[in-house]
Design an enzyme around this catalytic site. Structure first.
Site, PDB file in Angstrom:
ATOM      1  N   GLU A  46      -9.341   7.879  -9.305  1.00 44.11           N
ATOM      2  CA  GLU A  46      -9.671   6.456  -9.410  1.00 44.11           C
ATOM      3  C   GLU A  46     -10.239   5.983  -8.069  1.00 44.11           C
ATOM      4  OE1 GLU A  46      -6.077   4.102  -9.286  1.00 44.11           O
ATOM      5  OE2 GLU A  46      -7.027   2.386 -10.258  1.00 44.11           O
ATOM      6  N   ASN A 106     -12.518  -1.996 -12.684  1.00 42.17           N
ATOM      7  CA  ASN A 106     -12.073  -0.711 -12.123  1.00 42.17           C
ATOM      8  C   ASN A 106     -12.529   0.336 -13.124  1.00 42.17           C
ATOM      9  OD1 ASN A 106     -10.703   1.499 -11.154  1.00 42.17           O
ATOM     10  ND2 ASN A 106      -8.825   0.363 -10.683  1.00 42.17           N
ATOM     11  N   LYS A 123     -10.868   0.074 -16.680  1.00 42.13           N
ATOM     12  CA  LYS A 123      -9.412   0.085 -16.707  1.00 42.13           C
ATOM     13  C   LYS A 123      -8.843  -1.132 -17.435  1.00 42.13           C
ATOM     14  CE  LYS A 123      -5.576   0.633 -13.410  1.00 42.13           C
ATOM     15  NZ  LYS A 123      -5.292   0.796 -11.940  1.00 42.13           N
ATOM     16  N   GLU A 142      -4.813  -5.733  -7.825  1.00 42.84           N
ATOM     17  CA  GLU A 142      -5.794  -5.363  -8.845  1.00 42.84           C
ATOM     18  C   GLU A 142      -6.088  -6.515  -9.790  1.00 42.84           C
ATOM     19  OE1 GLU A 142      -4.228  -0.879  -9.391  1.00 42.84           O
ATOM     20  OE2 GLU A 142      -6.041  -1.383 -10.468  1.00 42.84           O
ATOM     21  N   CYS A 168      -5.226   5.484 -13.929  1.00 43.47           N
ATOM     22  CA  CYS A 168      -4.007   5.197 -13.192  1.00 43.47           C
ATOM     23  C   CYS A 168      -2.884   4.566 -13.996  1.00 43.47           C
ATOM     24  CB  CYS A 168      -4.334   4.354 -11.963  1.00 43.47           C
ATOM     25  SG  CYS A 168      -3.047   4.486 -10.729  1.00 43.47           S
ATOM     26  N   ASN A 193      -4.506   6.146  -8.053  1.00 45.88           N
ATOM     27  CA  ASN A 193      -4.148   5.817  -6.668  1.00 45.88           C
ATOM     28  C   ASN A 193      -2.767   5.179  -6.762  1.00 45.88           C
ATOM     29  OD1 ASN A 193      -7.095   4.799  -4.770  1.00 45.88           O
ATOM     30  ND2 ASN A 193      -7.005   6.225  -6.454  1.00 45.88           N
TER      31      ASN A 193
HETATM   32  N1  ING Z   1      -1.389   2.174  -9.196  1.00 46.49           N
HETATM   33  C1  ING Z   1      -0.050   2.325  -9.593  1.00 46.49           C
HETATM   34  C2  ING Z   1       0.147   3.141 -10.874  1.00 46.49           C
HETATM   35  O1  ING Z   1       0.282   2.617 -11.963  1.00 46.49           O
HETATM   36  C3  ING Z   1       2.108   1.338 -10.024  1.00 46.49           C
HETATM   37  C4  ING Z   1       0.680   1.035  -9.687  1.00 46.49           C
HETATM   38  C5  ING Z   1       2.805   2.293  -9.323  1.00 46.49           C
HETATM   39  C6  ING Z   1       2.682   0.679 -11.048  1.00 46.49           C
HETATM   40  C7  ING Z   1       4.110   2.607  -9.685  1.00 46.49           C
HETATM   41  C8  ING Z   1       4.006   0.958 -11.415  1.00 46.49           C
HETATM   42  C9  ING Z   1       4.724   1.921 -10.721  1.00 46.49           C
HETATM   43  O2  ING Z   1       0.226   4.339 -10.708  1.00 46.49           O
HETATM   44  C10 ING Z   1      -2.490   1.851  -9.892  1.00 46.49           C
HETATM   45  N2  ING Z   1      -3.652   1.864  -9.200  1.00 46.49           N
HETATM   46  O3  ING Z   1      -2.471   1.537 -11.063  1.00 46.49           O
END
Ligand code: ING
Length: 308
Positions: A46, A106, A123, A142, A168, A193
């Protein structure tokens, strides 16, 4: 049926000051390595061209627009497309897209072996928040910088394989995989990411976050009898750690290849797409087994409604 060598090109950290050109050079180096190992397709993360900029609070639109691409390919990425064409390798990667009519997504694209873009995805599930959150150890904006994707979850028959894309956070929502599964998907590519720490719960460590990423990707693969490639941008970006954990998963949910660093690292797996058929024709023969008359809440309801 088709057999392809799928490579995952995990990227290490991209600093805020790093140019797109410098990143594309790294992507081409991974592409060359993939070619030397006989890869047919390379999956990048991503937002592969820049640092994970949604961690930064910005108000000035020109400053925000700096992180977005207004056309694809463009001057910075043309060398990547040219190299992929020369090597006869399909690629997929994510980037921040600003459309001609001023929408911000995204986005990820997928090409055939001649570097023709055959599919685009925007996304759908945007995590994080829109305004500066003083309660968080770091920002995840985001919802501020992107609109929810307007294209839905689609598949393309590319190089003989039914491929779909997600990005992601999408991997954490079973609806993502099931909508693709209902279209017969055989390979889902997902760049991510993911911060190595939780901005709202500093006791949640890397081990748990890696587990949740594996769990999501493996479940999606198994429950839809599809290969899944989940490929990270990893490493320390301007003091903010992103986790690695890139994996390629088979239709039974087994991990075929896993990255072991948080740097630029190629993983690779031979994918025999005939292996999708057994699951799709037995335990996950959706036509025979699904009972949609009981699934209404999934599309008619957004959040929880407590009725007891
Ligand atoms: N990043 C993270 C993901 O879903 C996140 C945000 C991390 C949400 C951990 C919940 C728990 O992997 C992106 N860019 O979506």
């Amino acid at each position: 049926m088709t057999v392809m060598k799928i490579a995952g090109a995990q990227l290490g950290a991209i600093q805020r000051a790093d140019s797109r050109e410098s990143v594309v050079k790294r992507m081409i180096a991974l592409l060359d390595e993939a070619a030397s190992k006989g890869a047919d397709m390379v999956v990048y993360p991503e937002l592969a061209l820049t640092t994970f900029f949604p961690r930064w609070y910005m108000e000035d639109q020109a400053e925000i627009d700096f992180w977005f691409e207004t056309e694809m390919p463009n001057a910075a990425t043309q060398p990547l497309f040219d190299r992929a064409r020369a090597l006869n390798i399909a690629i997929t990667f994510g980037y921040a897209e600003k459309t001609p009519d001023g929408h911000y997504y995204n986005t990820s694209v997928v090409t055939d072996r001649q570097a023709n873009i055959v599919g685009k995805y925007r996304k759908v599930h945007l995590p994080g928040h829109s305004d500066y959150d003083t309660e968080r150890a770091f920002q995840h904006l985001e919802k501020r910088y992107f609109e929810p994707g307007d294209l839905g979850f689609n598949v393309w028959r590319n190089e003989g394989v039914v491929m779909g894309m997600a990005i992601c956070n999408d991997r954490r929502w079973p609806e993502t995989f099931r909508v693709l599964g209902l279209q017969g998907v055989e390979l889902v590519t997902i760049g991510y990411n993911t911060p190595a720490v939780n901005s709202q719960m500093n006791t949640e460590g890397l081990e748990k976050r890696l587990f949740h990423s594996d769990l999501s990707l493996q479940a999606g693969a198994y429950q839809n009898a599809t290969y899944v490639a989940g490929i990270a941008k990893a490493g320390m970006e301007d003091g903010h750690p992103l986790m690695g954990g890139s994996i390629i998963v088979d239709p039974d949910g087994f991990v075929l290849s896993r990255a072991v660093t948080e740097a630029d690292e190629l993983i690779i797996a031979e994918c025999d797409f005939a292996k999708c058929a057994f699951g799709k024709s037995t335990i996950f023969d959706f036509e025979r087994h699904r009972r949609i008359e009981h699934y209404g809440r999934i599309t008619s309801q957004v959040g929880v409604i407590l009725e007891v």
